[in-house]
Scaffold this motif. Structure first.
Motif, mmCIF file in Angstrom:
data_model
loop_
_atom_site.group_PDB
_atom_site.id
_atom_site.type_symbol
_atom_site.label_atom_id
_atom_site.label_comp_id
_atom_site.label_asym_id
_atom_site.label_seq_id
_atom_site.Cartn_x
_atom_site.Cartn_y
_atom_site.Cartn_z
ATOM 1 N N UNK A 14 12.415 -17.495 -0.157
ATOM 2 C CA UNK A 14 10.988 -17.486 -0.485
ATOM 3 C C UNK A 14 10.523 -16.054 -0.737
ATOM 4 N N UNK A 15 9.763 -15.876 -1.787
ATOM 5 C CA UNK A 15 9.319 -14.543 -2.192
ATOM 6 C C UNK A 15 8.065 -14.130 -1.428
ATOM 7 N N UNK A 16 8.248 -13.424 -0.335
ATOM 8 C CA UNK A 16 7.107 -13.015 0.490
ATOM 9 C C UNK A 16 6.218 -11.994 -0.223
ATOM 10 N N UNK A 17 6.772 -11.276 -1.188
ATOM 11 C CA UNK A 17 5.960 -10.308 -1.930
ATOM 12 C C UNK A 17 4.870 -10.995 -2.743
ATOM 13 N N UNK A 18 5.033 -12.299 -2.967
ATOM 14 C CA UNK A 18 4.032 -13.044 -3.738
ATOM 15 C C UNK A 18 2.700 -13.155 -3.010
ATOM 16 N N UNK A 19 2.665 -12.798 -1.712
ATOM 17 C CA UNK A 19 1.396 -12.814 -0.977
ATOM 18 C C UNK A 19 0.432 -11.782 -1.565
ATOM 19 N N UNK A 20 0.966 -10.870 -2.362
ATOM 20 C CA UNK A 20 0.108 -9.877 -3.014
ATOM 21 C C UNK A 20 -0.910 -10.537 -3.942
ATOM 22 N N UNK A 21 -0.565 -11.674 -4.515
ATOM 23 C CA UNK A 21 -1.460 -12.339 -5.477
ATOM 24 C C UNK A 21 -2.784 -12.748 -4.821
ATOM 25 N N UNK A 22 -2.766 -13.540 -3.725
ATOM 26 C CA UNK A 22 -4.047 -13.863 -3.086
ATOM 27 C C UNK A 22 -4.713 -12.644 -2.453
ATOM 28 N N UNK A 23 -3.927 -11.640 -2.072
ATOM 29 C CA UNK A 23 -4.519 -10.435 -1.506
ATOM 30 C C UNK A 23 -5.365 -9.690 -2.538
ATOM 31 N N UNK A 24 -4.968 -9.771 -3.803
ATOM 32 C CA UNK A 24 -5.744 -9.079 -4.846
ATOM 33 C C UNK A 24 -7.171 -9.583 -4.910
ATOM 34 N N UNK A 25 -7.356 -10.866 -4.626
ATOM 35 C CA UNK A 25 -8.713 -11.415 -4.645
ATOM 36 C C UNK A 25 -9.580 -10.822 -3.548
ATOM 37 N N UNK A 26 -8.929 -10.333 -2.493
ATOM 38 C CA UNK A 26 -9.661 -9.785 -1.345
ATOM 39 C C UNK A 26 -9.881 -8.282 -1.438
ATOM 40 N N UNK A 27 -8.894 -7.576 -2.022
ATOM 41 C CA UNK A 27 -8.969 -6.109 -1.931
ATOM 42 C C UNK A 27 -8.486 -5.376 -3.165
ATOM 43 N N UNK A 28 -8.248 -6.074 -4.252
ATOM 44 C CA UNK A 28 -7.912 -5.421 -5.510
ATOM 45 C C UNK A 28 -6.648 -4.592 -5.458
ATOM 46 N N UNK A 29 -6.762 -3.313 -5.856
ATOM 47 C CA UNK A 29 -5.588 -2.459 -6.022
ATOM 48 C C UNK A 29 -4.864 -2.140 -4.711
ATOM 49 N N UNK A 30 -5.508 -2.361 -3.598
ATOM 50 C CA UNK A 30 -4.855 -2.107 -2.304
ATOM 51 C C UNK A 30 -3.870 -3.207 -1.914
ATOM 52 N N UNK A 31 -3.844 -4.289 -2.684
ATOM 53 C CA UNK A 31 -3.074 -5.474 -2.289
ATOM 54 C C UNK A 31 -1.598 -5.187 -2.061
ATOM 55 N N UNK A 32 -0.966 -4.422 -2.941
ATOM 56 C CA UNK A 32 0.465 -4.161 -2.805
ATOM 57 C C UNK A 32 0.794 -3.383 -1.547
ATOM 58 N N UNK A 33 0.036 -2.341 -1.277
ATOM 59 C CA UNK A 33 0.259 -1.534 -0.077
ATOM 60 C C UNK A 33 -0.021 -2.359 1.171
ATOM 61 N N UNK A 76 -12.255 -5.230 6.252
ATOM 62 C CA UNK A 76 -12.855 -6.219 7.163
ATOM 63 C C UNK A 76 -12.979 -7.605 6.527
ATOM 64 N N UNK A 77 -11.859 -8.301 6.427
ATOM 65 C CA UNK A 77 -11.862 -9.629 5.821
ATOM 66 C C UNK A 77 -12.560 -10.632 6.734
ATOM 67 N N UNK A 78 -13.212 -11.595 6.134
ATOM 68 C CA UNK A 78 -13.869 -12.646 6.908
ATOM 69 C C UNK A 78 -12.823 -13.583 7.499
ATOM 70 N N UNK A 79 -13.225 -14.386 8.473
ATOM 71 C CA UNK A 79 -12.312 -15.375 9.056
ATOM 72 C C UNK A 79 -11.817 -16.343 7.994
ATOM 73 N N UNK A 80 -12.693 -16.711 7.075
ATOM 74 C CA UNK A 80 -12.294 -17.624 6.002
ATOM 75 C C UNK A 80 -11.228 -16.990 5.114
ATOM 76 N N UNK A 81 -11.390 -15.736 4.772
ATOM 77 C CA UNK A 81 -10.394 -15.044 3.949
ATOM 78 C C UNK A 81 -9.057 -14.941 4.684
ATOM 79 N N UNK A 82 -9.110 -14.638 5.975
ATOM 80 C CA UNK A 82 -7.876 -14.530 6.751
ATOM 81 C C UNK A 82 -7.171 -15.879 6.841
ATOM 82 N N UNK A 86 -3.330 -16.736 5.556
ATOM 83 C CA UNK A 86 -2.317 -17.349 6.425
ATOM 84 C C UNK A 86 -1.813 -18.648 5.791
ATOM 85 N N UNK A 87 -2.736 -19.428 5.242
ATOM 86 C CA UNK A 87 -2.347 -20.681 4.580
ATOM 87 C C UNK A 87 -1.448 -20.414 3.374
#
Length: 228
Positions: A14-33, A76-82, A86-87
């Motif tokens: 499973x490609x765990x790096x793919x979590x960067x995709x939903x992270x972009x919606x939360x924090x943009x360019x910081x997602x990869x780091x 500071x992500x909201x509980x819903x974003x977190x 996780x999902x």
């Protein structure tokens, strides 16, 4: 010659790096780091819990690592974003080489198992979502022994659970710490070097074989049979 093969799940199938995709919606360019730091912290927490003998399943390490990274990186992500992030871990995509490799290895008479630090229910869920469950005879989880790889207890548990024999059962993993752990416990191990820049720890404990892709694995295992 047929083999017992234990496949690490996260980062190998499973490609765990793919979590960067939903992270972009939360924090943009910081997602990869952020994604890289989150993954590193997950492992650190699992290692620390192993040393402390204070077990909590891997999903707890994942959630607590996320909370740490949010604070450390001032996100500071909201509980819903977190909760959404996780999902997303339950729906990570498999690598493109996985399906054909599993099919070939199974057709050659090998016994395939998913072998993970993740809880059994979580691993079964992600394999089902990826539609690869049928290739595996079962799931062997670290939760059964309440400690994480690379503890020798986890690899011993794999051998007991599968009827494997030391020296003839295999781990397949993209994680050097996992490969070194398996080799130290007497198993054979294939390192899947998915990233050309990945560095293998210089511990003088080499993988049995090294491949750049799971597509190479059937041929390399066959070569081992000939050489032995």
């Amino acid at each position: 010659m047929s083999k017992i093969l234990g496949f690490d799940v996260y980062g190998t199938l499973v490609n765990t790096a793919a979590i960067e995709v939903p992270l972009r919606d939360c924090m943009g360019e910081l997602a990869g780091v952020f994604a890289a730091r989150w993954g590193e912290k997950q492992l650190e927490y699992s290692f620390r819990r192993g040393l402390m003998q204070h077990y909590a399943d891997f999903s707890v390490c994942t959630r607590q690592a996320l909370d740490y990274c949010c604070e450390a990186m001032a996100q500071p992500l909201s509980n819903e974003q977190r909760c959404r992030l996780i999902a997303a871990y339950a729906e990570l995509p498999i690598f493109a080489d996985v399906l054909d490799a599993l099919a070939q290895l199974a057709s050659e008479g090998n016994r395939l198992f998913a072998f993970s630090n993740g809880a059994t229910a979580d691993v079964k869920g992600i394999l089902a979502k990826a539609e690869i469950s049928d290739w595996f005879e079962g799931v062997v989880s670290a939760e059964d022994v309440r400690v994480f790889k690379p503890s020798p207890a986890v690899y011993a548990h794999f051998l007991r659970s599968t009827g494997g024999v030391v020296g003839h059962s295999w781990l397949v993993s993209s994680n050097p710490f996992d490969v070194i752990g398996a080799r130290s416990a007497g198993m054979q191990a294939a390192w899947v070097k998915r990233d050309a820049d990945a560095v293998y720890d210089p511990w003088d404990i080499a993988p049995s074989v090294c491949v750049k892709s799971l597509a190479e694995l059937p041929a390399r295992l066959a070569e081992r049979d000939v050489s032995e």
